[in-house]
Write a protein that holds these residues in place. Structure first.
Motif, mmCIF file in Angstrom:
data_model
loop_
_atom_site.group_PDB
_atom_site.id
_atom_site.type_symbol
_atom_site.label_atom_id
_atom_site.label_comp_id
_atom_site.label_asym_id
_atom_site.label_seq_id
_atom_site.Cartn_x
_atom_site.Cartn_y
_atom_site.Cartn_z
ATOM 1 N N TRP A 72 0.850 -1.185 0.000
ATOM 2 C CA TRP A 72 0.000 0.000 0.000
ATOM 3 C C TRP A 72 0.887 1.236 0.000
ATOM 4 C CZ3 TRP A 72 -5.172 0.803 -0.457
ATOM 5 C CH2 TRP A 72 -6.000 -0.308 -0.370
ATOM 6 N N TRP A 84 2.584 7.884 -9.238
ATOM 7 C CA TRP A 84 2.706 6.612 -8.549
ATOM 8 C C TRP A 84 4.115 6.038 -8.680
ATOM 9 C CZ3 TRP A 84 -2.373 3.899 -10.558
ATOM 10 C CH2 TRP A 84 -3.475 4.522 -9.959
ATOM 11 N N GLY A 88 0.906 1.498 -13.114
ATOM 12 C CA GLY A 88 -0.529 1.687 -12.964
ATOM 13 C C GLY A 88 -1.332 0.418 -13.145
ATOM 14 N N ALA A 91 -2.228 -1.554 -9.961
ATOM 15 C CA ALA A 91 -3.105 -0.980 -8.931
ATOM 16 C C ALA A 91 -4.391 -1.790 -8.832
ATOM 17 C CB ALA A 91 -3.408 0.477 -9.241
ATOM 18 N N CYS A 93 -6.599 -1.245 -5.823
ATOM 19 C CA CYS A 93 -7.540 -0.476 -5.018
ATOM 20 C C CYS A 93 -7.035 0.958 -4.915
ATOM 21 C CB CYS A 93 -7.670 -1.098 -3.623
ATOM 22 S SG CYS A 93 -8.820 -0.243 -2.526
ATOM 23 N N ILE A 94 -7.889 1.914 -5.261
ATOM 24 C CA ILE A 94 -7.516 3.329 -5.217
ATOM 25 C C ILE A 94 -8.587 4.066 -4.429
ATOM 26 C CG2 ILE A 94 -6.886 5.362 -6.574
ATOM 27 C CD1 ILE A 94 -6.608 3.349 -8.986
ATOM 28 N N SER A 96 -9.419 7.713 -2.499
ATOM 29 C CA SER A 96 -8.972 9.098 -2.391
ATOM 30 C C SER A 96 -9.877 9.891 -1.458
ATOM 31 C CB SER A 96 -8.963 9.768 -3.769
ATOM 32 O OG SER A 96 -8.084 9.103 -4.658
ATOM 33 N N GLN A 101 -4.360 10.045 -1.298
ATOM 34 C CA GLN A 101 -4.769 8.930 -2.133
ATOM 35 C C GLN A 101 -4.001 7.690 -1.672
ATOM 36 O OE1 GLN A 101 -3.549 8.321 -6.462
ATOM 37 N NE2 GLN A 101 -5.699 8.962 -6.704
ATOM 38 N N VAL A 103 -3.205 3.745 -2.479
ATOM 39 C CA VAL A 103 -3.236 2.817 -3.607
ATOM 40 C C VAL A 103 -2.642 1.482 -3.176
ATOM 41 C CG1 VAL A 103 -2.631 2.444 -6.016
ATOM 42 C CG2 VAL A 103 -2.884 4.784 -5.147
ATOM 43 N N PHE A 105 -1.144 -1.818 -4.488
ATOM 44 C CA PHE A 105 -0.559 -2.387 -5.701
ATOM 45 C C PHE A 105 -0.318 -3.894 -5.526
ATOM 46 C CE2 PHE A 105 0.911 2.078 -5.773
ATOM 47 C CZ PHE A 105 0.581 2.444 -7.065
#
Length: 269
Positions: A72, A84, A88, A91, A93-94, A96, A101, A103, A105
């Motif tokens: 995370w 990031w 990308g 990823a 779960c994002i 905000s 934010q 994320v 990964f």
């Protein structure tokens, strides 16, 4: 390698930044939950339970497991869209808020379920080594439930105690002079092993660099893990590497079947 202390540290970071704030956007990039949108709900808490990270929001829980490669990251939004530090496409779960934010990964697992089901969803786990309700006696009882099982496999079983991974498995066995293949029934000080596991995870839970050999500035961070062929810090013999796993581990190609040990300090009986 992510273990209980890694998850605890990441949960603590997310808790400080997200708890009490409302979600401005929610993007879950896994097929089963792609339509779940918790935008507008306040994040009530972020906690860790063993190797699971739990985000409590909108009467639901977003649960993730890092497995081997997950992580995370937290990005401030003061300067606009963040850059990031991971690709990308990894990823999963994002989340905000107005200020941050978060994320996730390469998460090995991501599920969403109602908060009222938390106890049921986590019921398969043993006592949490970093939990407020840590119960060493129960952990010992569960380990002893299968006396024939190698201690190096038993301590990895999250049903017995939650939070230990391959690094701590190897380090704990070395510190107690026990070969990982030793049956639980032949381990002289099982409560001591449980206590060492608890103390090691506690002392490392907020460190950025995991160390099992002493202070955070120690030149060598582990006694045996990852040190095959190198000199043992106690006897100056050579550290060995081998495999220890049950049939299902071999079929799945699990990397946590790899063990490290000193044949002199941890003789195999």
């Amino acid at each position: 390698m992510p273990e209980g202390d890694t998850v605890f540290r990441q949960a603590a970071q997310l808790h400080r930044a997200l708890t009490g704030h409302r979600l401005k956007s929610c993007d879950l990039r896994v097929p089963d939950y792609a339509t779940v949108d918790l935008t507008g709900h306040r994040i009530d808490d972020v906690t860790a339970h063993g190797k699971y990270l739990l985000i409590h929001t909108g009467g639901m829980i977003i649960r993730s497991h890092l497995k081997m490669d997950g992580v995370w990251h937290l990005y401030p939004l003061a300067d606009g869209t963040p850059r990031w530090r991971r690709p990308g496409h990894t990823a999963r779960c994002i989340l905000s808020t107005a200020e941050h934010q978060a994320v996730g990964f390469a998460l090995g697992e991501l599920v969403v379920f109602p908060a009222m089901e938390l106890s049921q969803q986590q019921s398969h786990l043993g006592p949490d080594l970093l939990g407020a309700d840590w119960d060493p006696q129960e952990a010992v009882r569960r380990l002893r439930s299968r006396p024939e099982r190698p201690i190096g496999l038993a301590v990895l079983d999250q049903r017995y105690l939650a939070g230990i991974g391959n690094v701590y498995r190897n380090e704990i066995c070395f510190l107690h002079g026990v070969h990982p293949a030793t049956p639980v029934a032949e381990v002289v000080d099982l409560p001591g092993i449980v206590d060492t596991a608890h103390r090691l995870l506690q002392v490392n839970r907020l460190r950025s660099r995991r160390v099992t050999t002493g202070s955070a500035t120690a030149a060598v961070r582990s006694w045996v893990y990852g040190r095959d062929g190198q000199l043992c810090l106690r006897c100056r013999g050579r550290i060995h590497r081998a495999e220890l796993g049950e049939e299902q581990d071999r079929r799945r190609g699990r990397t946590d079947r790899i063990i490290f040990f000193c044949p002199h300090c941890q003789p195999q009986t």
